[in-house]
Design a protein around this motif. Structure first.
Motif, PDB file in Angstrom:
ATOM      1  N   ILE A  39      59.026  16.707  28.966  1.00  0.00           N
ATOM      2  CA  ILE A  39      58.264  17.493  29.951  1.00  0.00           C
ATOM      3  C   ILE A  39      58.968  18.836  30.099  1.00  0.00           C
ATOM      4  N   LYS A  40      58.250  19.864  29.789  1.00  0.00           N
ATOM      5  CA  LYS A  40      58.810  21.216  29.744  1.00  0.00           C
ATOM      6  C   LYS A  40      59.383  21.642  31.104  1.00  0.00           C
ATOM      7  N   LEU A  41      60.485  22.361  31.050  1.00  0.00           N
ATOM      8  CA  LEU A  41      61.050  22.939  32.278  1.00  0.00           C
ATOM      9  C   LEU A  41      60.337  24.256  32.576  1.00  0.00           C
ATOM     10  N   VAL A  42      59.853  24.403  33.789  1.00  0.00           N
ATOM     11  CA  VAL A  42      59.165  25.639  34.196  1.00  0.00           C
ATOM     12  C   VAL A  42      59.818  26.137  35.482  1.00  0.00           C
ATOM     13  N   THR A  43      60.013  27.447  35.562  1.00  0.00           N
ATOM     14  CA  THR A  43      60.606  28.032  36.772  1.00  0.00           C
ATOM     15  C   THR A  43      59.586  28.932  37.457  1.00  0.00           C
ATOM     16  N   VAL A  44      59.354  28.683  38.734  1.00  0.00           N
ATOM     17  CA  VAL A  44      58.481  29.542  39.535  1.00  0.00           C
ATOM     18  C   VAL A  44      59.361  30.207  40.584  1.00  0.00           C
ATOM     19  N   GLY A  45      59.242  31.530  40.705  1.00  0.00           N
ATOM     20  CA  GLY A  45      60.110  32.231  41.653  1.00  0.00           C
ATOM     21  C   GLY A  45      61.347  32.735  40.931  1.00  0.00           C
ATOM     22  N   SER A  46      62.194  33.444  41.680  1.00  0.00           N
ATOM     23  CA  SER A  46      63.383  34.031  41.057  1.00  0.00           C
ATOM     24  C   SER A  46      64.564  33.954  42.017  1.00  0.00           C
ATOM     25  N   GLY A  47      65.747  34.213  41.454  1.00  0.00           N
ATOM     26  CA  GLY A  47      66.957  34.227  42.279  1.00  0.00           C
ATOM     27  C   GLY A  47      67.214  32.885  42.920  1.00  0.00           C
ATOM     28  N   GLU A  48      67.784  32.914  44.122  1.00  0.00           N
ATOM     29  CA  GLU A  48      68.159  31.648  44.763  1.00  0.00           C
ATOM     30  C   GLU A  48      66.955  30.849  45.258  1.00  0.00           C
ATOM     31  N   ASN A  49      65.785  31.489  45.286  1.00  0.00           N
ATOM     32  CA  ASN A  49      64.573  30.763  45.694  1.00  0.00           C
ATOM     33  C   ASN A  49      63.752  30.270  44.507  1.00  0.00           C
ATOM     34  N   ILE A  58      60.838  23.078  37.919  1.00  0.00           N
ATOM     35  CA  ILE A  58      60.060  21.830  37.872  1.00  0.00           C
ATOM     36  C   ILE A  58      59.963  21.355  36.428  1.00  0.00           C
ATOM     37  N   GLY A  59      59.749  20.053  36.266  1.00  0.00           N
ATOM     38  CA  GLY A  59      59.652  19.483  34.913  1.00  0.00           C
ATOM     39  C   GLY A  59      60.994  18.971  34.427  1.00  0.00           C
ATOM     40  N   ASN A  60      61.123  18.869  33.092  1.00  0.00           N
ATOM     41  CA  ASN A  60      62.349  18.345  32.467  1.00  0.00           C
ATOM     42  C   ASN A  60      62.639  16.893  32.841  1.00  0.00           C
ATOM     43  N   GLU A  61      61.631  16.180  33.311  1.00  0.00           N
ATOM     44  CA  GLU A  61      61.857  14.782  33.708  1.00  0.00           C
ATOM     45  C   GLU A  61      61.969  13.892  32.472  1.00  0.00           C
ATOM     46  N   GLU A  62      62.725  12.819  32.616  1.00  0.00           N
ATOM     47  CA  GLU A  62      62.964  11.945  31.461  1.00  0.00           C
ATOM     48  C   GLU A  62      62.466  10.521  31.663  1.00  0.00           C
ATOM     49  N   VAL A  63      62.228  10.139  32.926  1.00  0.00           N
ATOM     50  CA  VAL A  63      61.858   8.735  33.160  1.00  0.00           C
ATOM     51  C   VAL A  63      60.598   8.648  34.017  1.00  0.00           C
ATOM     52  N   ILE A  64      59.920   7.519  33.875  1.00  0.00           N
ATOM     53  CA  ILE A  64      58.710   7.310  34.678  1.00  0.00           C
ATOM     54  C   ILE A  64      59.102   6.828  36.072  1.00  0.00           C
ATOM     55  N   TYR A  65      60.045   5.901  36.119  1.00  0.00           N
ATOM     56  CA  TYR A  65      60.458   5.349  37.409  1.00  0.00           C
ATOM     57  C   TYR A  65      61.892   5.769  37.724  1.00  0.00           C
ATOM     58  N   VAL A  79      64.667  14.409  38.239  1.00  0.00           N
ATOM     59  CA  VAL A  79      65.550  15.569  38.101  1.00  0.00           C
ATOM     60  C   VAL A  79      65.186  16.703  39.069  1.00  0.00           C
ATOM     61  N   HIS A  80      63.958  17.191  38.978  1.00  0.00           N
ATOM     62  CA  HIS A  80      63.590  18.366  39.782  1.00  0.00           C
ATOM     63  C   HIS A  80      62.548  17.980  40.826  1.00  0.00           C
ATOM     64  N   SER A  81      62.934  18.108  42.082  1.00  0.00           N
ATOM     65  CA  SER A  81      62.026  17.685  43.147  1.00  0.00           C
ATOM     66  C   SER A  81      60.821  18.632  43.219  1.00  0.00           C
ATOM     67  N   PRO A  82      59.660  18.106  43.674  1.00  0.00           N
ATOM     68  CA  PRO A  82      58.468  18.944  43.705  1.00  0.00           C
ATOM     69  C   PRO A  82      58.610  20.098  44.686  1.00  0.00           C
ATOM     70  N   ILE A 113      54.325  20.487  41.914  1.00  0.00           N
ATOM     71  CA  ILE A 113      54.110  21.431  43.019  1.00  0.00           C
ATOM     72  C   ILE A 113      53.009  20.837  43.884  1.00  0.00           C
ATOM     73  N   ILE A 114      53.230  20.821  45.198  1.00  0.00           N
ATOM     74  CA  ILE A 114      52.256  20.229  46.119  1.00  0.00           C
ATOM     75  C   ILE A 114      51.851  21.320  47.111  1.00  0.00           C
ATOM     76  N   VAL A 115      50.564  21.665  47.106  1.00  0.00           N
ATOM     77  CA  VAL A 115      50.099  22.772  47.948  1.00  0.00           C
ATOM     78  C   VAL A 115      49.434  22.212  49.212  1.00  0.00           C
ATOM     79  N   LEU A 116      49.959  22.638  50.364  1.00  0.00           N
ATOM     80  CA  LEU A 116      49.453  22.163  51.662  1.00  0.00           C
ATOM     81  C   LEU A 116      48.834  23.326  52.426  1.00  0.00           C
ATOM     82  N   SER A 117      47.785  23.025  53.202  1.00  0.00           N
ATOM     83  CA  SER A 117      47.119  24.108  53.944  1.00  0.00           C
ATOM     84  C   SER A 117      47.940  24.521  55.164  1.00  0.00           C
ATOM     85  N   ASP A 118      48.714  23.580  55.692  1.00  0.00           N
ATOM     86  CA  ASP A 118      49.490  23.901  56.892  1.00  0.00           C
ATOM     87  C   ASP A 118      50.478  22.761  57.160  1.00  0.00           C
ATOM     88  N   PHE A 119      51.458  23.004  57.988  1.00  0.00           N
ATOM     89  CA  PHE A 119      52.342  21.943  58.456  1.00  0.00           C
ATOM     90  C   PHE A 119      53.047  22.422  59.709  1.00  0.00           C
TER      91      PHE A 119
END
Ligand code: SF4
Length: 454
Positions: free
Chosen positions: A62-72, A76-83, A90-93, A293-299
């Motif tokens: 699963i390809k590693l993708v970076t959204v955003g820059s710097g410390e923010n 996402i991706g680069n996962e190796e296992v199903i469970y 590896v990379h939290s959503p 990535i999980i998109v929420l309308s509000d929280f």
């Protein structure tokens, strides 16, 4: 799964061990390549075709993708296992908050304020939402671009740009390209128009289809065009479809090694649920079921915190306990007559002790000894919180320069190390046996503080 060494060796030139790669044989080189300990370019005799095949075969499923820059930046991706129990996730959503250009100014301001302020220090990490998703809904391109500019200027967060209008999407991208935004959606209708524009200023793209199968020709086309920072949206309309689609994608990528689906995913609970509570429940299910990535309308704090804690729980490595750094910590503003306590570096132990100390309002030093993330009693039983090792740590951690007294409080549960510890400290310290439980600190510490000051 990535290719094994035995598969790689068949692709190597097999010259008499020339050792030009730095390994004694092609086989040794192949094994190192498979384990990630060497790179393909070390063998100078590979044709470009074989090199490409090897790079492809060795790429993470699963390809590693970076959204955003710097410390923010959100990786996402680069996962190796199903469970998770198979190894670790590896990379939290990334949790994204949606802002529409139809929101009024006050609504936009409130959401920006919210994502900045809703941060929760939690056992040594800072829990927070990660991204802002900006949605072109008004039909007024200038309004959308003004929103993008405003958000770009007032936050450092990574952005997801959501627009069915390609002109608006790429104009928005140009405002914040250095922030490495995710452009969404690329579809079968706009992909040919989009490819040259993506290649002109590469940023990640979100590919949307109406089914998992529909994603395959899109990712294949993008890969052929040299675009691989891709995030998948199979167009799931509700929780049932989302879990089914995410499961299909994950298993195809990891079990079958199916490259066209070997990318992280994006999901939109904000468009799936009828109300805020259901939206959070969908988001919560997708934290477990592999959305990247999980998109929420509000929280608000009451809905976001449980989601972030759940994410932390799922994405901590089950092979290693959570631990804090070995050093002395200051609670309040301690001085040279403040109490000194010692504990182990299991994160939960440290935060229980520091919270209990804080509640007494007695400024104090807490020395935290590395015990490989174990609680005090377990660490003692494993030989990692012995009198000798605690003594050596006290001598080197710098606490001796911070206080003029020589009284050290040890947890009551390891009272038995007192003699050994005093010996290790060459009888320069008096070791005081503290409470067995942190609940006892409230009564114990103020009395000790009084004694030290007196
Ligand atoms: S340089 Fe290439 S051909 Fe030579 S030993 Fe290494 S892998 Fe084999």
């Amino acid at each position: 799964m990535p290719i094994a060494g035995s598969g790689i060796v068949k692709m190597l030139p097999g010259r008499k061990p020339c050792k030009d790669c730095g390994f004694p044989t092609c086989f040794a080189f192949a094994m190192k390549l498979a384990s990630g300990g060497a790179t393909v370019d070390k063998c100078p005799y590979l044709s470009e075709e074989v090199k490409d095949k090897l790079l492809d075969a060795l790429a993470p499923p699963i390809k590693l993708v970076t959204v955003g820059s710097g410390e923010n930046a959100v990786k996402i991706g680069n996962e190796e296992v199903i469970y998770r129990h198979e190894k670790t996730f590896v990379h939290s959503p990334g949790i994204a908050l949606l802002i529409s250009d139809k929101d009024d100014n006050a609504g936009v301001e409130e959401k920006i304020k919210k994502i900045k302020e809703l941060q929760f220090p939690w056992v040594g990490v800072n829990l927070k939402a990660d991204l802002l998703a900006l949605h072109f809904q008004s039909g007024d391109k200038a309004k959308f671009l003004a929103l993008v500019k405003k958000v770009y200027d007032s936050t450092d967060l990574g952005l997801v740009l959501v627009s069915e209008d390609m002109n608006a999407l790429f104009a928005a991208r140009d405002i914040c390209a250095d922030r490495h935004p995710l452009l969404y959606p690329i579809t079968s209708e706009n992909i040919e128009e989009a490819i040259p524009k993506i290649k002109a200023t590469p940023t990640p793209v979100g590919v949307r289809a109406s089914s998992v199968e529909g994603l395959v020709p899109l990712t294949t086309r993008l890969k052929d065009a040299g675009i691989e920072e891709v995030v998948l949206d199979p167009g799931s309309k509700n929780l049932l479809e989302a879990v089914r689609d995410q499961t299909f994608i994950r298993k195809a990528a990891l079990k079958q090694g199916f490259r066209p689906l070997g990318y992280p995913t994006i999901a939109f609970p904000c468009f799936m649920a009828k109300d805020k509570l259901r939206e959070m429940l969908v988001g919560s299910a997708l934290v477990i079921k592999w959305a990247s990535i999980i998109v929420l309308s509000d929280f608000d704090r009451y809905s976001l915190l449980p989601l972030l804690v759940q994410r932390l729980n799922i994405y901590t490595d089950p092979r290693f306990p959570m631990a804090v750094e070995e050093k002395y910590y200051e609670v309040g503003e301690p001085d040279e007559s403040s109490p000194v306590l010692i504990t182990s570096n299991w994160a939960l132990t440290y935060f229980l002790v520091s919270s209990a100390v804080e509640a007494t309002k007695v400024p104090a030093y807490i020395c935290v000894k590395d015990a490989e993330g174990l609680g005090v009693l377990t660490a003692w039983a494993a030989g990692k919180f012995s009198g000798d090792s605690v003594g050596a740590f006290i001598k080197k951690c710098g606490i001796e320069g911070k206080v003029k007294h020589r009284k050290l409080v040890i947890p009551g549960k390891v009272a038995r190390i007192k003699g050994e510890l005093e010996d290790a400290l060459e009888l320069k310290w008096e070791v005081i046996i503290g409470p067995r439980e942190t609940t006892g600190i409230g009564a114990f510490l103020p009395a000790l503080s009084k004694q030290l000051k007196g």
